[in-house]
Structures are given as C-alpha cells and as structure tokens.
Design an enzyme around this catalytic site. Structure first.
Site, PDB file in Angstrom:
ATOM      1  N   HIS A 135      47.914  45.918  17.740  1.00 18.83           N
ATOM      2  CA  HIS A 135      47.102  46.081  19.135  1.00 18.83           C
ATOM      3  C   HIS A 135      47.049  44.407  19.729  1.00 18.83           C
ATOM      4  CE1 HIS A 135      44.871  49.805  18.381  1.00 18.83           C
ATOM      5  NE2 HIS A 135      46.449  50.022  18.573  1.00 18.83           N
ATOM      6  N   PHE A 381      45.945  51.476  11.639  1.00 16.95           N
ATOM      7  CA  PHE A 381      46.350  49.907  11.288  1.00 16.95           C
ATOM      8  C   PHE A 381      46.218  48.737  12.179  1.00 16.95           C
ATOM      9  CE2 PHE A 381      49.034  52.685   8.458  1.00 16.95           C
ATOM     10  CZ  PHE A 381      48.298  52.359   6.909  1.00 16.95           C
ATOM     11  N   CYS A 382      45.054  49.306  13.243  1.00 18.04           N
ATOM     12  CA  CYS A 382      45.641  48.588  14.857  1.00 18.04           C
ATOM     13  C   CYS A 382      46.664  48.665  15.385  1.00 18.04           C
ATOM     14  CB  CYS A 382      44.516  46.956  14.693  1.00 18.04           C
ATOM     15  SG  CYS A 382      43.288  46.992  13.968  1.00 18.04           S
ATOM     16  N   ALA A 383      47.251  49.372  15.050  1.00 15.62           N
ATOM     17  CA  ALA A 383      48.409  49.278  16.075  1.00 15.62           C
ATOM     18  C   ALA A 383      49.010  51.330  15.719  1.00 15.62           C
ATOM     19  CB  ALA A 383      49.754  49.395  15.087  1.00 15.62           C
TER      20      ALA A 383
END
Length: 432
Positions: A135, A381-383
C-alpha cells in the site's frame, strides 16, 4: 549488483518434527549484527519490523549523553550531534550507492519517503506501478496513476511496463514526467523483481524509476548507481535500526524544485515579514523541517556500516539455506499451501506467506503465539489487492476449496536459526 538473486536451493531435505523443538535462547550478543531478543520467544516476523541490531543499540547508547540540537547550536554537544547527523547521511548514502549529486533525505519510513516523492512529482507527471505493490507504493500516487496487473513472471513485468510506457508516450513529444514505482522484493512472497531490467525499460521511454527497497535492503545489496534507478526508499525499522527513521535517496532536481514536504524551521534560508516571503533551502534540509531524528539516523548509519563491513554473500547464502529449509518443510506439512506470484523457483528473500486449509489464519497465529511462543504475521499484509489474488490462485492451484480469506507470513533474517524454523514446522504439524 542485480537484485535478481540465485534461485532458492532445493538441497535441504524436508523435515517434519514430531514434537516441538525448544526455541533458541537467543541471548543478546556482542557482535554489531547480533540482534536483541527475548529468550524463549521465536520471532519470525522480520518483514513487519526487524529486531534491533547491536550496532544500532550501541550507537544510540554512545550518543545519548551528548544528545542535543542539530544545526541549531554552537555548543560542543550541538556540534557533535550535527556532525553525527551529517555523517550518518553520508554513511547511509554510501550504503545505498548514491551518485555524487543525489540527495539523501531522512524521513520516518518508506511510506513517508514515497509520500514525499509523490509530493515533489512535477506538475502533469504520471505514475506507473503494479497492482502487486505494498500500500505504501499504491496509495500515495495521484488518482490517475496507471496500475498494471500483477505479472506472472519477472519477464512479463518488464514487457508490461515497456508496453504501458510506449502507450503513454504515443502521440506526445516525450517530455512529460513519468515515474515508475516498483518494489525490489515483495512483502507478501519475498519474490525479487528484475529492477535493473525495469530501470532500462523506464529510461528507454524517458521515465524515471523509484525502487521501494524496504524488503530488499535487509537481505541483499541495493546499489542505486549499479541498478541505474533514480530513487530508492528504505525503512530503518526493517533494517535492524528502530527509532522511526527512513530514507528517500535519489536525484536532486525534483526535490529542489518542489515546495517543502513539511514547512517549518530548518527548511528555509530566510523568512521575511510577509506571509509568502520565504526563501526555501536547497538540499535535503528543504524536506527535513523541524528537529530531525538524530538517534534514528545514527542507528541506521551504524547498521549500514556494519552490513558494509560484513560478508554479505555469506549472510545471504545462510539465509537462502534457511529459507529453503522453511519452504521445504512447509510443503511437506499437511494442509499448508504457499502463496506465490512467480514460478516456485523464482529468486526470493526470506519471506514466505502461506495458509492452513480449513483453519482461520488469525486463530492459527494466536495459537502459535500462545502455545509455542512463535510470532508470525497474519492478514493481508498491507498489500490487499495482491494478497487476495494470491489466495484465490492458491485455492485453484491446490484444489482446496477451504482456504481462509487471509494468510500467514513467516519472515527470517539475521537472528533466525534452524531451531526456530523447526519449532514452527513442528507447531504447524501439531495443530489440532
């Protein structure tokens, strides 16, 4: 040095342990690259935040009695702190292989560094990135950013970028600024991207490229000059140097032409009586307003210096052997399915994401922590775009319709050991 590294070795045999193996005591060592830890706790979450290296802790402890203002005092303490801060900038720049006219700007982390670069993008500039990014490399960019699909291979990434840039330049004079924003190693899979090839494709079309090296730099050498990238962003907390520091390093012109990222003391040459009567400074200080993070800069520089003096190929080879052992053990564990974007043998750093079929990932992570004192990451995982896609693909590839909607991630680094990996494999095998 290319960021595509040797394929993962398959020479380490699978090993499923019947009972939990005691965790390594992991006492605080005395070498600069020994990491601090808590005896009995198995930390396999380096990709989120790496433990503190002894080099960073010692550097901060040595400077603390002298702690004072930077660039703002004539006393002995202030002079020493100013020297330490600027020396840290030089050491970090050397570690990253910056060019003589590059800037090294201290930020809070990689996210902050990429937001800074987004702010200095020239008017009318266009950004091209991939849907597989963290992100931090998706959200800062303008709303009209070109987001390319997740590629199936490193070669496909280069071809997709080349085609996108060719299309953006079609019918123009080729002068509009374009920035390509890519990761060096995925924070979800650890897979390495062909940065040198992507940089050549970008420059072929008159574009610049920024490398998100947050996950790559702790594991492999990152050299701005050798890779021919224009900018690099890193985080201290992933490079064994806590205290809230990050770096944006790269070409000076965009940074010197844009208004400061933060307005305040230290970012100016002079301030006049009128509201807009401001002469902004050039150089890194233009974007470092306020009291700088001296301790963070010194901690990061100490780790960079320690890594520069270490046998990096030997450290890398050791990690790759441990990674191969981990992946082989996961493949041999019933109901465990690994996530990946590229081929199974694609080069990668010490990060593995996986799921346990039929089990909620958050519950598995909690059980590993409570019963075995093992720390993993769970979630997306911020993705989110990439992780959701890989979970769907993993279900198709494995033929398992019962995969959970989130994943687990094990990540290793300087303090990781075979005993810790075996403890994880034993715990996964013993899940009820």
């Amino acid at each position: 040095m290319s960021t595509i590294v040797a394929p993962v070795s398959r020479t380490v045999p699978a090993r499923t342990v019947a009972v939990p193996v005691p965790a390594d005591p992991n006492p605080a060592g005395h070498g600069p690259l020994d990491v601090l830890g808590v005896p009995g706790q198995v930390n396999l979450d380096y990709a989120a935040t790496a433990p503190c290296a002894r080099a960073a802790a010692d550097a901060v402890a040595e400077l603390l009695p002298w702690y004072a203002s930077v660039h703002r005092g004539a006393g002995a303490l202030s002079r020493r702190c100013t020297l330490a801060y600027e020396r840290a900038r030089q050491q970090v720049g050397d570690f990253l292989g910056v060019r003589p006219d590059d800037h090294v700007v201290f930020t809070r982390n990689t996210t902050d560094a990429l937001n800074l670069l987004a702010r200095v993008l020239p008017p009318g500039g266009k950004v091209v990135t991939f849907a597989s990014e963290h992100h931090a490399n998706l959200l800062p960019w303008p709303v009209d950013t070109v987001r390319l699909p997740v590629p199936g291979s490193p070669g496909a990434a280069v071809r997709a970028l080349d085609a996108a840039l060719r299309e953006l330049r079609r019918g123009t004079d080729g002068s509009a600024p374009i920035l390509v924003a890519v990761t060096g190693a995925s924070n979800v899979t650890g897979e390495c991207w062909p940065i040198a090839d992507l940089a050549r494709a970008a420059h072929r079309h008159g574009a610049r490229i920024v490398l998100d090296a947050a996950q790559l730099a702790p594991h492999a050498e990152v050299d701005i000059s050798a890779l021919a990238v224009d900018y690099v962003a890193v985080s201290g907390h992933k490079l064994y140097a806590p205290f809230g520091i990050g770096v944006l390093a790269g070409r000076a012109d965009w940074l010197d032409a844009a208004p400061p990222y933060l307005a305040g003391g230290g970012a100016t040459r002079t301030v006049g009586p009128a509201t807009n009567d401001v002469d902004w400074a050039d150089g890194p200080g233009r974007h470092e307003a306020g009291t700088p993070n001296l301790l963070g800069a010194v901690a990061l520089a100490a780790v960079c210096e320690a890594l520069t003096g270490a046998d990096r190929p030997a450290l890398y080879a050791r990690e790759q052997a441990l990674l191969a052992h981990l992946r082989t053990g996961l493949a041999a564990t019933p109901d465990v399915v690994e996530l990946r974007t590229f081929d199974a043998d694609a080069p990668r750093v010490g990060i593995v994401s996986f799921v346990v079929a039929g089990r909620d990932s958050a519950q598995v992570a909690a059980e590993l922590a409570q019963r075995w004192q093992i720390g993993l990451r769970d979630g997306l995982f911020c993705a989110h775009p990439l992780a959701r896609r890989l979970l769907t693909e993993a279900g198709t590839r494995s033929g398992r319709p019962d995969l959970p909607p989130t994943a687990l991630r094990a990540s290793i680094g300087l303090g990781s050991t075979t005993r810790q990996v075996d403890r994880l494999l034993a715990a996964l095998a013993a899940l009820g």
